[in-house]
Scaffold this motif. Structure first.
Motif, mmCIF file in Angstrom:
data_model
loop_
_atom_site.group_PDB
_atom_site.id
_atom_site.type_symbol
_atom_site.label_atom_id
_atom_site.label_comp_id
_atom_site.label_asym_id
_atom_site.label_seq_id
_atom_site.Cartn_x
_atom_site.Cartn_y
_atom_site.Cartn_z
ATOM 1 N N TRP A 1 0.943 -1.142 0.128
ATOM 2 C CA TRP A 1 -0.100 0.107 -0.019
ATOM 3 C C TRP A 1 0.883 1.303 0.009
ATOM 4 C CZ3 TRP A 1 -3.251 0.303 5.313
ATOM 5 C CH2 TRP A 1 -2.227 0.484 6.407
ATOM 6 N N VAL A 2 0.295 2.474 -0.047
ATOM 7 C CA VAL A 2 1.025 3.697 -0.342
ATOM 8 C C VAL A 2 1.794 3.739 0.986
ATOM 9 C CG1 VAL A 2 0.545 6.078 -0.321
ATOM 10 C CG2 VAL A 2 -0.757 4.592 -1.860
ATOM 11 N N PHE B 1 2.795 5.390 10.948
ATOM 12 C CA PHE B 1 3.408 6.648 11.810
ATOM 13 C C PHE B 1 2.212 7.500 11.626
ATOM 14 C CE2 PHE B 1 7.146 4.210 10.720
ATOM 15 C CZ PHE B 1 7.417 4.105 11.736
ATOM 16 N N ASP B 2 1.155 7.634 10.697
ATOM 17 C CA ASP B 2 0.145 8.706 10.889
ATOM 18 C C ASP B 2 -0.560 8.180 12.292
ATOM 19 O OD1 ASP B 2 -2.964 9.261 10.513
ATOM 20 O OD2 ASP B 2 -2.041 10.346 8.847
ATOM 21 N N PHE B 3 -0.891 6.913 12.170
ATOM 22 C CA PHE B 3 -1.665 6.389 13.503
ATOM 23 C C PHE B 3 -0.944 6.917 14.587
ATOM 24 C CE2 PHE B 3 -1.639 2.750 16.498
ATOM 25 C CZ PHE B 3 -2.996 2.861 16.907
ATOM 26 N N VAL C 1 -9.471 8.088 9.370
ATOM 27 C CA VAL C 1 -8.440 8.822 9.012
ATOM 28 C C VAL C 1 -8.309 8.436 7.437
ATOM 29 C CG1 VAL C 1 -6.142 9.488 9.201
ATOM 30 C CG2 VAL C 1 -7.286 8.867 11.131
ATOM 31 N N LYS C 2 -8.013 9.593 6.607
ATOM 32 C CA LYS C 2 -7.919 9.615 5.090
ATOM 33 C C LYS C 2 -6.523 10.004 4.919
ATOM 34 C CE LYS C 2 -12.778 10.326 3.766
ATOM 35 N NZ LYS C 2 -13.630 11.140 3.065
ATOM 36 N N TYR D 1 -6.875 4.621 4.249
ATOM 37 C CA TYR D 1 -5.602 3.960 3.906
ATOM 38 C C TYR D 1 -6.048 2.668 3.412
ATOM 39 C CZ TYR D 1 -2.510 7.585 6.053
ATOM 40 O OH TYR D 1 -2.031 8.710 6.034
ATOM 41 N N GLN D 2 -6.959 1.738 3.973
ATOM 42 C CA GLN D 2 -7.406 0.514 3.225
ATOM 43 C C GLN D 2 -7.743 0.390 2.012
ATOM 44 O OE1 GLN D 2 -9.505 -1.237 6.683
ATOM 45 N NE2 GLN D 2 -8.439 -2.975 6.299
#
Length: 300
Positions: free
Chosen positions: A49-50, A58-60, A133-134, A142-143
Motif C-alpha cells: 500500500w501507499v 506513523f500517521d496512526f 482517517v484519510k 488508507y485501506q
C-alpha cells in the motif's frame, strides 16, 4: 493460466516473469520447488500500500502522540515528541525513507506508549483509525490504497501452493489488525517488529521492550527464518531495507514507484535496491506501465 490471473497486470516482462517462475516452480523439472519450501514474503509499506508522505502506521502513531502531549505538555521536550512538534526535517526524512536508526527509536517509543495495554485495546484503536482517517493527498481511507495487483499476486501464489507472509519493519501487531480482511493472510503469517508480551491474570499484556531485533535489512531474512525455518523462494519489496530479503529469494520482485499521476514518483531510499536489481537480474515492476489498476475497490 486464464486471463483472470493477474488481471490488473498489463502484458509485459514483469507479468511474464512471474507466471513463468510460478509454472517452473510447481512443475516437475530442474526448477521445481517442493510444497514445503514454497515460501513467499513481501514487504508492506510501498509494496502492498501507499507509503508516502509517511508510512501509514506513523500517521496512526503520531496522532496518538499528539494526544499524549495535550494530556502531558512536559512530553514536548522529549524525543520523539520534540522532533514531531518542531517538524524536524531530518527526522521526518528518516521516517519517510525508513532509516533504521530513526525507525528503531520510534518503535521503542511506540512500545512505551502502549505498554500495559491488551491486544483488544490496541486493536480497537487501530480499527478506529482505519475507519476514520484519510490519506492526506489522495483523500481516501488508507485501506482503500492497497495495491490490487499485489492482492492478485497473492491469489496466484496461494493457488499454486505457496504460503504467503508479510514481512515489514513496521509493527507486527498493527498489521495483524487488518491482515485477514485486507490481504486474506492469517495473523500468524505476519512478520514484523513487535513488542514483548506477558501473560498476566488470564490475558496478554504488552510490555515496553521490543521483541528481538528490528525487522529491517538483514533483520528481514533473520525474522523469516525464525518464523518459518526457511528462507523465501519468492520475495517482493520496494526499498533498500528490502535488499537482504530479496537477495535471499530465488525470485525477487522490486516495485518501482514511477507513477506520479495515480500515486507518487520517487526513488528516495530505493536507489541501492534498483541498482542491485540490475546487477542480480531481479524483476522490476513499473507501477506506471505494468499495472492497469493500482488500488482495490477504486475507479482509476
Amino acid at each position: 493460466m486464464t486471463d483472470t490471473v493477474l488481471a490488473s497486470w498489463r502484458d509485459g516482462t514483469a507479468k511474464t516473469a512471474i507466471l513463468d517462475f510460478v509454472t517452473r516452480a510447481t512443475r516437475q523439472g530442474p526448477d521445481f520447488v517442493p510444497a514445503g519450501d514454497r515460501i513467499a514474503t513481501f514487504d508492506n509499506d510501498g509494496t502492498l500500500w501507499v507509503e508516502q508522505p509517511l508510512p501509514p502506521q506513523f500517521d496512526f502513531v503520531f496522532r496518538h502522540w499528539a494526544e499524549e502531549v495535550k494530556a502531558d505538555p512536559s512530553l514536548a521536550g522529549r524525543q520523539p515528541y520534540k522532533a514531531l512538534i518542531e517538524k524536524d526535517p531530518s527526522f521526518l526524512h528518516g521516517v519517510a525513507t525508513q532509516d533504521p536508526q530513526v525507525i528503531e527509536s520510534l518503535l521503542k517509543a511506540f512500545a512505551r506508549s502502549w505498554a500495559g495495554s491488551t491486544p483488544a485495546e490496541f486493536d480497537a484503536q487501530v480499527r478506529e483509525w482505519l475507519a476514520t482517517v484519510k490519506q492526506p493527498k489522495l483523500g481516501v481511507l488508507y485501506q482503500d490504497l492497497v495495491y490490487q495487483p499485489m492482492l492478485e499476486l497473492f491469489d496466484l501464489l496461494k493457488a499454486n501452493g505457496f504460503r504467503v507472509f508479510v514481512c515489514s519493519g513496521g509493527g507486527r501487531d498493527f498489521m495483524r489488525v487488518f491482515a485477514e480482511e485486507t490481504w486474506g493472510i492469517n495473523k500468524e503469517n505476519i512478520i514484523g517488529s513487535a513488542a514483548e508480551y506477558t501473560y498476566t491474570d488470564g490475558g496478554m499484556v504488552r510490555g515496553e521492550q521490543l521483541l528481538g531485533t528490528l525487522d529491517l535489512g538483514p533483520g528481514k531474512p533473520e525474522h523469516i527464518f525464525a518464523r518459518t525455518g526457511r528462507l523465501p523462494v519468492f520475495a517482493g519489496g520496494n526499498a533498500d531495507v528490502d535488499i537482504e530479503m530479496l537477495s535471499a529469494a530465488r525470485f525477487a520482485l522490486l516495485i518501482n514507484h514511477d507513477d506520479a499521476e495515480r500515486e507518487f514518483a520517487y526513488t528516495a531510499a530505493a536507489e541501492a535496491s534498483l541498482a542491485k536489481a540490475g546487477e542480480l537480474g531481479w524483476t522490476v515492476v513499473s507501477m506506471k506501465d505494468d499495472w492497469s489498476t493500482l488500488y482495490r475497490n477504486r475507479e482509476q
